[in-house]
Design a protein around this motif. Structure first.
Motif, PDB file in Angstrom:
ATOM      1  N   UNK A   7       0.777  -1.360   0.107  1.00 27.12           N
ATOM      2  CA  UNK A   7      -0.042  -0.073  -0.106  1.00 27.12           C
ATOM      3  C   UNK A   7       0.851   1.273  -0.073  1.00 27.12           C
ATOM      4  N   UNK A   8       0.489   2.344  -0.710  1.00 27.88           N
ATOM      5  CA  UNK A   8       1.078   3.484  -0.813  1.00 27.88           C
ATOM      6  C   UNK A   8       0.208   4.630  -0.051  1.00 27.88           C
ATOM      7  N   UNK A   9       0.582   5.163   0.940  1.00 25.77           N
ATOM      8  CA  UNK A   9       0.121   5.998   1.559  1.00 25.77           C
ATOM      9  C   UNK A   9       0.602   7.469   1.817  1.00 25.77           C
ATOM     10  N   UNK A  10      -0.432   8.514   1.533  1.00 24.27           N
ATOM     11  CA  UNK A  10       0.257   9.799   1.348  1.00 24.27           C
ATOM     12  C   UNK A  10       0.326  10.245   2.971  1.00 24.27           C
ATOM     13  N   UNK A  11       1.644  10.877   3.085  1.00 25.15           N
ATOM     14  CA  UNK A  11       1.838  11.654   4.664  1.00 25.15           C
ATOM     15  C   UNK A  11       2.232  13.014   4.473  1.00 25.15           C
ATOM     16  N   UNK A  12       1.930  13.540   5.637  1.00 22.62           N
ATOM     17  CA  UNK A  12       2.112  15.132   5.683  1.00 22.62           C
ATOM     18  C   UNK A  12       3.445  15.412   6.250  1.00 22.62           C
ATOM     19  N   UNK A  13       4.166  14.362   7.072  1.00 19.44           N
ATOM     20  CA  UNK A  13       5.360  14.568   7.800  1.00 19.44           C
ATOM     21  C   UNK A  13       6.076  13.137   7.659  1.00 19.44           C
ATOM     22  N   UNK A  14       6.878  13.012   6.755  1.00 24.91           N
ATOM     23  CA  UNK A  14       7.592  11.631   6.611  1.00 24.91           C
ATOM     24  C   UNK A  14       8.100  11.145   7.854  1.00 24.91           C
ATOM     25  N   UNK A  15       9.098  11.912   8.415  1.00 22.26           N
ATOM     26  CA  UNK A  15       9.741  11.633   9.650  1.00 22.26           C
ATOM     27  C   UNK A  15       8.764  11.109  10.700  1.00 22.26           C
ATOM     28  N   UNK A  16       7.799  12.013  11.150  1.00 19.24           N
ATOM     29  CA  UNK A  16       6.773  11.472  12.125  1.00 19.24           C
ATOM     30  C   UNK A  16       6.020  10.112  11.722  1.00 19.24           C
ATOM     31  N   UNK A  17       5.727  10.017  10.510  1.00 17.99           N
ATOM     32  CA  UNK A  17       5.078   8.861  10.076  1.00 17.99           C
ATOM     33  C   UNK A  17       5.827   7.584   9.919  1.00 17.99           C
ATOM     34  N   UNK A  18       7.102   7.667   9.960  1.00 14.68           N
ATOM     35  CA  UNK A  18       8.049   6.936   9.769  1.00 14.68           C
ATOM     36  C   UNK A  18       8.330   6.369  11.182  1.00 14.68           C
ATOM     37  N   UNK A  19       8.401   7.185  12.171  1.00 11.17           N
ATOM     38  CA  UNK A  19       8.613   6.894  13.586  1.00 11.17           C
ATOM     39  C   UNK A  19       7.360   6.045  14.112  1.00 11.17           C
ATOM     40  N   UNK A  20       6.253   6.692  13.673  1.00 12.15           N
ATOM     41  CA  UNK A  20       4.997   5.747  14.177  1.00 12.15           C
ATOM     42  C   UNK A  20       5.043   4.331  13.807  1.00 12.15           C
ATOM     43  N   UNK A  21       5.372   4.089  12.363  1.00 13.56           N
ATOM     44  CA  UNK A  21       5.255   2.909  11.996  1.00 13.56           C
ATOM     45  C   UNK A  21       6.543   1.852  12.555  1.00 13.56           C
ATOM     46  N   UNK A  22       7.691   2.423  12.863  1.00 14.16           N
ATOM     47  CA  UNK A  22       8.888   1.840  13.447  1.00 14.16           C
ATOM     48  C   UNK A  22       8.525   1.597  14.790  1.00 14.16           C
ATOM     49  N   UNK A  23       7.645   2.348  15.505  1.00 14.71           N
ATOM     50  CA  UNK A  23       7.196   2.235  16.874  1.00 14.71           C
ATOM     51  C   UNK A  23       6.326   1.028  17.041  1.00 14.71           C
ATOM     52  N   UNK A  24       5.624   0.617  15.860  1.00 13.10           N
ATOM     53  CA  UNK A  24       4.894  -0.652  16.231  1.00 13.10           C
ATOM     54  C   UNK A  24       5.744  -1.757  15.726  1.00 13.10           C
ATOM     55  N   UNK A  25       6.998  -1.791  15.766  1.00 11.97           N
ATOM     56  CA  UNK A  25       7.991  -2.916  15.662  1.00 11.97           C
ATOM     57  C   UNK A  25       8.184  -3.274  14.328  1.00 11.97           C
ATOM     58  N   UNK A  26       7.807  -2.530  13.254  1.00 10.44           N
ATOM     59  CA  UNK A  26       8.096  -2.783  11.782  1.00 10.44           C
ATOM     60  C   UNK A  26       9.464  -2.354  11.680  1.00 10.44           C
ATOM     61  N   UNK A  27       9.966  -2.444  10.394  1.00  4.28           N
ATOM     62  CA  UNK A  27      11.466  -2.234  10.135  1.00  4.28           C
ATOM     63  C   UNK A  27      11.393  -1.345   8.802  1.00  4.28           C
ATOM     64  N   UNK A  28      12.194  -0.192   8.915  1.00  3.41           N
ATOM     65  CA  UNK A  28      12.570   0.265   7.548  1.00  3.41           C
ATOM     66  C   UNK A  28      13.546  -0.471   6.467  1.00  3.41           C
ATOM     67  N   UNK A  29      13.010  -0.160   5.429  1.00  2.00           N
ATOM     68  CA  UNK A  29      13.835  -0.812   4.307  1.00  2.00           C
ATOM     69  C   UNK A  29      14.535   0.301   3.609  1.00  2.00           C
TER      70      UNK A  29
END
Length: 143
Positions: A7-29
């Motif tokens: 899924x491709x999701x538009x975001x307003x603040x890339x850093x904030x959104x990235x931190x949110x998903x990493x905080x759920x235990x997911x990993x950045x590629x």
């Protein structure tokens, strides 16, 4: 190659959104991430692409626009969990990470426990657990 979903999701603040998903235990590629997008790996076959709003707009050549922050919802992303407790943990981590509880977890039908949360941009994620003792075989109806 195994079929994947991205899924491709538009975001307003890339850093904030990235931190949110990493905080759920997911990993950045990092291979598929840059200043305009972050690839977040959920499992071997599921990755979420977080796209800065203007970058997302570039994938809409017919003049459509992302509905970032809109009250309109077009999709609910549903993700299975290994237990009822994992559902509750995801919901709690969403709230701690800048998201918001959208629907509290309940057992809406026998053997299915679920709840949902919104990420910082309002994208809805449903987390659900299916009781493995209940058959999930598809039964075709005939008319």
């Amino acid at each position: 190659m195994a079929r994947m979903i991205l899924p491709n999701l538009p975001v307003a603040d890339l850093q904030k959104s990235t931190e949110f998903y990493l905080g759920l235990g997911f990993v950045k590629n990092r291979q598929f991430s840059n200043d305009e997008c972050t690839a977040v790996v959920i499992s071997d076959n599921i990755s979420v692409m977080l796209l800065q709003q203007d970058f997302f707009q570039g994938f809409l050549p017919k003049g459509d626009s992302p509905h970032l922050g809109s009250a309109g919802k077009e999709i609910i992303n549903a993700l299975t969990c290994d237990s009822r407790e994992e559902v509750d943990t995801f919901l709690a981590n969403c709230a701690k990470g800048g998201g918001a509880l959208y629907q509290p977890a309940t057992e809406q039908m026998p053997g299915m426990y679920s709840g949902s949360a919104a990420d910082p941009d309002g994208h809805i994620w449903e987390f659900f657990w299916l009781d493995p003792s209940i058959p999930t075989t598809v039964v075709e109806e005939t008319s």
